[in-house]
Design an enzyme around this catalytic site. Structure first.
Site, PDB file in Angstrom:
ATOM      1  N   ASP A  33      53.909  20.390  65.961  1.00 23.84           N
ATOM      2  CA  ASP A  33      53.547  21.877  66.476  1.00 23.84           C
ATOM      3  C   ASP A  33      55.709  21.769  67.475  1.00 23.84           C
ATOM      4  O   ASP A  33      55.907  19.850  67.881  1.00 23.84           O
ATOM      5  CB  ASP A  33      52.966  21.854  67.644  1.00 23.84           C
ATOM      6  CG  ASP A  33      53.272  21.553  68.832  1.00 23.84           C
ATOM      7  OD1 ASP A  33      53.862  19.725  69.254  1.00 23.84           O
ATOM      8  OD2 ASP A  33      53.152  21.608  70.415  1.00 23.84           O
ATOM      9  N   LYS A  34      55.794  22.302  67.667  1.00 25.88           N
ATOM     10  CA  LYS A  34      57.801  21.999  67.079  1.00 25.88           C
ATOM     11  C   LYS A  34      58.134  22.088  69.206  1.00 25.88           C
ATOM     12  O   LYS A  34      58.872  21.145  69.088  1.00 25.88           O
ATOM     13  CB  LYS A  34      58.332  23.099  66.762  1.00 25.88           C
ATOM     14  CG  LYS A  34      59.902  23.774  67.344  1.00 25.88           C
ATOM     15  CD  LYS A  34      61.210  24.350  66.037  1.00 25.88           C
ATOM     16  CE  LYS A  34      60.502  26.135  67.420  1.00 25.88           C
ATOM     17  NZ  LYS A  34      61.137  26.031  68.796  1.00 25.88           N
TER      18      LYS A  34
END
Length: 877
Positions: free
Chosen positions: A328-329
């Site tokens: 995930d960012k």
């Protein structure tokens, strides 16, 4: 005022089972629990905890003594016990006591190491103990969930696992996922006064609740079947166990041949059976389960020091094979610290007023990064405190906005909301407050912000309830972590493809990926299906080749993992939210990042306590080191089994001579198994590619070493009998010492692919080997339970074994060259792209600085300068 028991007053009797606290009026529930919406005092809570016990379902615990006795039950212990009995029957008392010592030693070592491994994992999991938000003495505290008692007032919010059965106090309705209890997949709506049950998950909203049942008295505690399933066996463990099965079958077959030959020659049956059983015990990998558990436990402790807590031991092994990491960012690739840029205003709204309205629609208590960034951007905090928030509606995945009812400094009431621009725009559009020009202006502003990698946040205001009008858009940017670019480069160099998975828009995802050097092939996840949707071959290939995914929803994450797994990839997935839990569970290795919700942590195999991607890369490195240790142990074990079994079998069949006695075999097994545990701490070099069992290579190298070990053994046997004309008793001692020394020298050969000196062994390994072989030498020299050999012959055996170890090391290198040839890369006429070398060196620079330098650009510049100095050709990046 805090409710509790007043001096001299007795606490109300504990409700009988017939009292249904789920449905009684709240006033009656409070009366029976002797509590109120103000909660309990700390003293009263401690008293109730002592009286009612912790808020947990007791785990099944085995009696230690009975657990110890289980080590004397099973196929391997039975064979050892049979050998003990046969030794007593034929009155071979030295054999009897030494084999009995082997039996007890195996049980003690196995029990102790499993006990230690269990303690280590339990200690690590304590760091992950779920906490609850509880009101004590009128103040909110965060005790462990197991310390919650009936009568406590708890606060529930999005993502929380409900710690105990409770009744909802006045507030807004919430949505609760009770699938773990009822099997119903859709969340249930709960309003004030309703009961929520332990183990359910809050999917929307937040509210206070009054606890009425804990531990085994909860709905979950009464209905859950207390079945503690065994830990799942990983691919790695299955491969190791297959090797064990192979060795057992081989040992049984060859021992059967020995027994048949002895019966044909009319040898004494009891002595033959005793010797066969002892040989079988020595050949079977008794220490394999212990070595496996110790190595895993040691690895878990090392990872814990690097802020990665293992919740399932076999996850370490799966991590070694991960070739795709879906990350995930926010918070992992970026700092998760939003900064406001220049805002876009409508209708002559001032920037300060726009930010103030957005701040009023925020809550600092929830520690939300967006809310904190907006509140922090207010230039004059007095303007914020001058307004009074009458009601605040927190963000939820359904409405995708926060909303507040506010009384201004002038006494007038108004409403403010913030959320996704399309959401706030839609709120205003419902009442016809959006013209085409306004809509176009907002869409252009959002697009311009996105092109810069900025996130947009729409702000709306209403002077009358539900009469919303759009007033502007805030721009926010979550900067990449300083270490992210170098870490991703390091992961790529290790053969791990990092794919960004984010709910952000395409433009933001592309901009972030560009800054991190991840590649521009970002897929729009809105075009993907879910687990019920089968992708075409072309779509599946696109998923496999993508550098990242934007506008991702939870079903997409699950689907992405599923498609990649179907194409043979070992997938790691990071996540932090409630909605990430299914994908974390589906992935081969689910990783809950720092700050993850209780639900995500419960579903994950690894929980990170430190932010960033570098912790995951460290975990992958450590898992590959563990794989190398187990690989070298497997080759050692196979080679030694082949050496002992074939030498013994051929000597008995061809020469009708037992080259070592049963006692000698037992001593070899005792010394070897005792020292081999130290391999869990050995120094190894991990490969720069995902690990997978190459059984052809493992069996091939092991067989070569085993065969040449048999040749070496017969060479010494020939010299002792035909050259030096030693008597048979002394030859047996000679062979005992040779098998013991050569056996332990084998581990120094199998632990490296190159020459044995290419990797320095861990101090504990060579000390353990030196110690056990010193003992073996003393036994042979002074003749404990065997004919004394003397120092001269002992020195000769050491020299012979060391010489053959050098020869075998050369043979090992030749075997690797034949079985796994490494082809030199063809010379390319095209100029080589130096970027991979720069990426690798940048991560090394960052790693050398202890992951704390915070100067990614400087690391990159230094690495680029070094690479260009070594390769003067101009770099084209």
């Amino acid at each position: 005022m805090t409710a509790g028991v007043k001096p001299g007053q007795k606490r109300a009797p504990k409700p009988e089972p017939k009292d249904d606290l789920k449905t009684l009026l709240m006033a009656e529930v409070e009366k029976r629990l002797d509590s109120s919406p103000n909660g309990l005092s700390q003293a009263e809570a401690q008293k109730r905890l002592a009286q009612d016990g912790p808020n947990e379902i007791p785990e099944k615990t085995e009696n230690r003594y009975l657990k110890f006795l289980t080590y004397f039950w099973g196929p391997i212990p039975w064979m050892i016990e049979a050998a003990v009995i046969l030794s007593g029957v034929v009155r071979h008392w030295p054999d009897f006591f030494i084999i009995l010592l082997l039996l007890v030693s195996n049980a003690v070592v196995g029990f102790w190491e499993e006990h230690q491994a269990g303690n280590a994992i339990a200690a690590l999991k304590k760091q992950l103990a779920i906490k609850a938000r509880v009101k004590r003495d009128g103040k909110w505290t965060d005790p462990l969930s197991k310390e919650v008692v009936s009568g406590d007032v708890i606060h529930l919010k999005l993502g929380d696992i409900v710690p105990a059965d409770a009744r909802l106090l006045p507030g807004d309705p919430i949505e609760v996922d009770e699938s773990a209890l009822t099997g119903e997949s859709l969340p249930a709506s709960k309003k004030p006064g309703d009961a929520v049950f332990s183990g359910s998950i809050v999917r929307q909203g937040e509210i206070d609740a009054l606890v009425y049942a804990t531990g085994t008295n909860t709905y979950f505690g009464k209905t859950a079947q207390m079945v503690q399933g065994p830990e799942s066996v990983s691919h790695f463990q299955k491969a190791v166990l297959k090797i064990g099965d192979y060795l057992i079958v081989l040992a049984v077959v060859l021992v059967g041949v020995i027994i048949a030959a002895a019966l044909f020659r009319h040898d004494p049956v009891p002595s033959t059976l005793e010797f066969a059983l002892v040989l079988l015990v020595a050949a079977i990998p008794v220490a394999m389960p212990t070595v496996l558990s110790v190595t895993m436990a040691v690895g878990a402790r090392l990872l814990a020091k690097k802020q990665a807590i293992i919740t399932r031991l076999s996850a370490i092994e799966e991590l070694a094979g991960v070739d795709i990491l879906c990350s995930d960012k926010t918070g992992t690739l970026t700092l998760n610290k939003l900064t406001l840029g220049d805002p876009f205003m409508l209708n002559g709204i001032a920037a300060g007023d726009l930010i103030l309205d957005a701040a009023l629609a925020s809550s600092a208590d929830d520690k939300d990064t967006i809310d904190l960034a907006v509140i922090g951007a207010v230039k004059d905090p007095k303007t914020l405190t001058a307004c009074k928030v009458l009601h605040f509606q927190p963000f939820d995945p359904v409405h995708k906005r926060t909303e507040a009812t506010v009384k201004g400094a002038d006494g007038k009431q108004f409403w403010v909301a913030k959320g996704a621009p399309q959401v706030t725009l839609g709120m205003a559009a419902k009442v016809g407050a959006v013209s085409d020009d306004v809509k176009s202006a907002i869409e252009k502003a959002v697009k311009d912000f996105a092109a810069k990698g900025y996130r947009s946040l729409g702000v709306a205001r209403a002077e009358e309830e539900d009469k919303w009008r759009m007033i502007g858009v805030l721009s926010m940017f979550d900067a990449p972590r300083p270490d992210a670019k170098a870490t991703i480069a390091g992961a790529r160099d290790m053969g791990v493809s990092v794919k960004m998975v984010t709910g952000d828009q395409m433009a933001i995802a592309r901009e972030t990926a560009k800054q991190l050097g991840m590649g521009a092939n970002i897929l729009d996840a809105s075009g993907l299906g879910d687990i019920k949707h089968h992708e075409t071959a072309q779509a599946a290939e696109a998923i496999e080749k993508a550098d990242g995914f934007a506008q991702v929803f939870p079903a997409h994450k699950f689907h992405i993992v599923d498609v990649l797994q179907q194409h043979g990839h070992i997938v790691g997935m990071t996540g932090d939210g409630v909605n990430d839990a299914p994908a974390l569970k589906k992935a081969d290795c689910g990783i809950a990042v720092s700050g993850a919700t209780d639900t995500a942590r419960a579903a994950a195999d690894i929980v990170l306590l430190a932010p960033g991607l570098s912790v995951i890369i460290d975990a992958i490195k450590e898992s590959r080191r563990i794989f190398q240790r187990m690989n070298s142990y497997a080759m050692y074990r196979i080679a030694e089994t082949l050496r002992v079994l074939f030498f013994m079998t051929l000597a008995i069949l061809v020469f009708n001579f037992y080259p070592v006695t049963a006692v000698m075999i037992v001593m070899i097994a005792l010394l070897n198994d005792g020292a081999i545990l130290s391999i869990a701490y050995d120094n190894v070099h991990y490969k720069n590619k995902p690990e997978a069992w190459n059984m052809r290579l493992v069996l091939g190298i092991s067989t070569v070493l085993g065969i040449f070990g048999v040749i070496a053994a017969f060479g010494l046997f020939y010299m002792g009998e035909r050259v030096f004309h030693l008597d048979r008793d002394r030859i047996q001692t000679l062979m005992y010492l040779k098998l013991s020394i050569a056996g332990h020298l084998t581990i120094f050969l199998t632990r490296t692919r190159g020459p044995f000196w290419s990797i320095r062994p861990a101090r504990i390994l060579w000390i353990a080997v030196l110690g056990t072989q010193t003992v073996a030498t003393l036994i042979a020299v002074y003749g404990f339970f065997m004919h004394p050999l003397g120092w001269g012959w002992a020195g000769f055996v050491w020299g012979y074994a060391l010489l053959w170890a050098l020869v075998n090391d050369r043979i090992k290198l030749l075997a690797y060259r034949i079985l796994d040839p490494s082809k030199a890369p063809a010379v390319s006429k095209k100029p080589q792209d130096p970027r991979p070398q720069i990426e690798k060196r940048a991560y090394e620079v960052y790693d050398e600085r202890g992951h704390h330098d915070g100067q990614a650009d400087q690391d990159w510049a230094e690495a680029q300068a070094e690479v260009q100095k070594e390769h003067p050709a101009p770099a084209k990046t």
